[in-house]
Design an enzyme around this catalytic site. Sequence first.
Site, PDB file in Angstrom:
ATOM      1  N   PRO A  53       0.806  -1.201   0.000  1.00 45.44           N
ATOM      2  CG  PRO A  53      -0.018  -1.106   2.137  1.00 45.44           C
ATOM      3  CD  PRO A  53       1.088  -1.654   1.346  1.00 45.44           C
ATOM      4  CD  GLU A  54       3.185   2.918  -4.141  1.00 46.87           C
ATOM      5  OE1 GLU A  54       3.357   4.072  -4.533  1.00 46.87           O
ATOM      6  OE2 GLU A  54       3.465   1.921  -4.827  1.00 46.87           O
TER       7      GLU A  54
END
Length: 273
Positions: free
Chosen positions: A2-3
């Site tokens: 996840p960014e």
Amino acid sequence: MPELPEIEVLRRSLEPHLPGDRIVRVEVRNRELREPVAVRALVRLAGRAILSLRRRAKYLLIDLEGGRTLVVHLGMSGRLTLAPGALPPEPHEHVALHLASGRKLRLRDPRRFGLVLALPTAGLERDPHFARLGAEPLDPDFGGSTLARAAAGRRGPVKSFLMDAGVVVGVGNIYASETLFRAGVHPLRSVGRISAARWDRLAAAAVAVLRQAIAEGGTTLNDFADGQGRSGEFQVSLAAYGRQGEPCPRCGHLIRRLVQAGRSTFYCPHCQR
DNA sequence: CGGGCGGCCTGGAGGC
DNA sequence: TGCCTCCAGGCCGCCC
């Protein structure tokens, strides 16, 4: 995995459900994460109401009554989901917050690069996990001059620079490639050889990519899901990332892959100079 | 001192 | 089918 967009999508998916609920019990099933889970600090969160959800960089911040904030980082493979409290634990479930509503908020993280912390809300930004973080790209004052200022006196390729959380937060390997593609900048270009106009284009491209990714529910390559278990759609919109050998959507030249600092970078050799 | 790389973990994909 | 290797969205610390 996840960014910034994925954490923001997660935050928004939990926002309608958590504030107003209350933690009645904290269950730590597996302490092994990037840092061992501080069981006693977590257990002391029992009884507190959930006030609000915030995000800083790739951290989800759950503000609780009594001046405590639960900090969650998903690492590469973390998943934070709401489930009925009676559901049996899933594999790699590390922590479950049992809520007064009868649901549980559970953190699963097979690769164990994630993080759970209980910190005082006041002065959170001075905690070592946050103290050195750079600009929030979705803040209204973020722009080309933010990047240009941070680049002064620095060397190295622009791709690593964009992924440096001390410069700008939330841009990881996928969105760095996409930002460079949209801005037409080669990933190996040195930060010392970027004009003010190019910094403006890079900043605008980063903001546009991140906003679109949020609007499309994030990127689900393998296992990202929001708090309700819903997958994202932005992987369909990726122009460069993971597309080596496919035609560039703008010019038709084949997308290439190179390895920088041990990470894959995808770019169009014709559009990106 | 800043930049680059290896290491931390597990699981899934692909090759043989 | 099974085994083996490679690769993965993040981040820290060590090395030069």
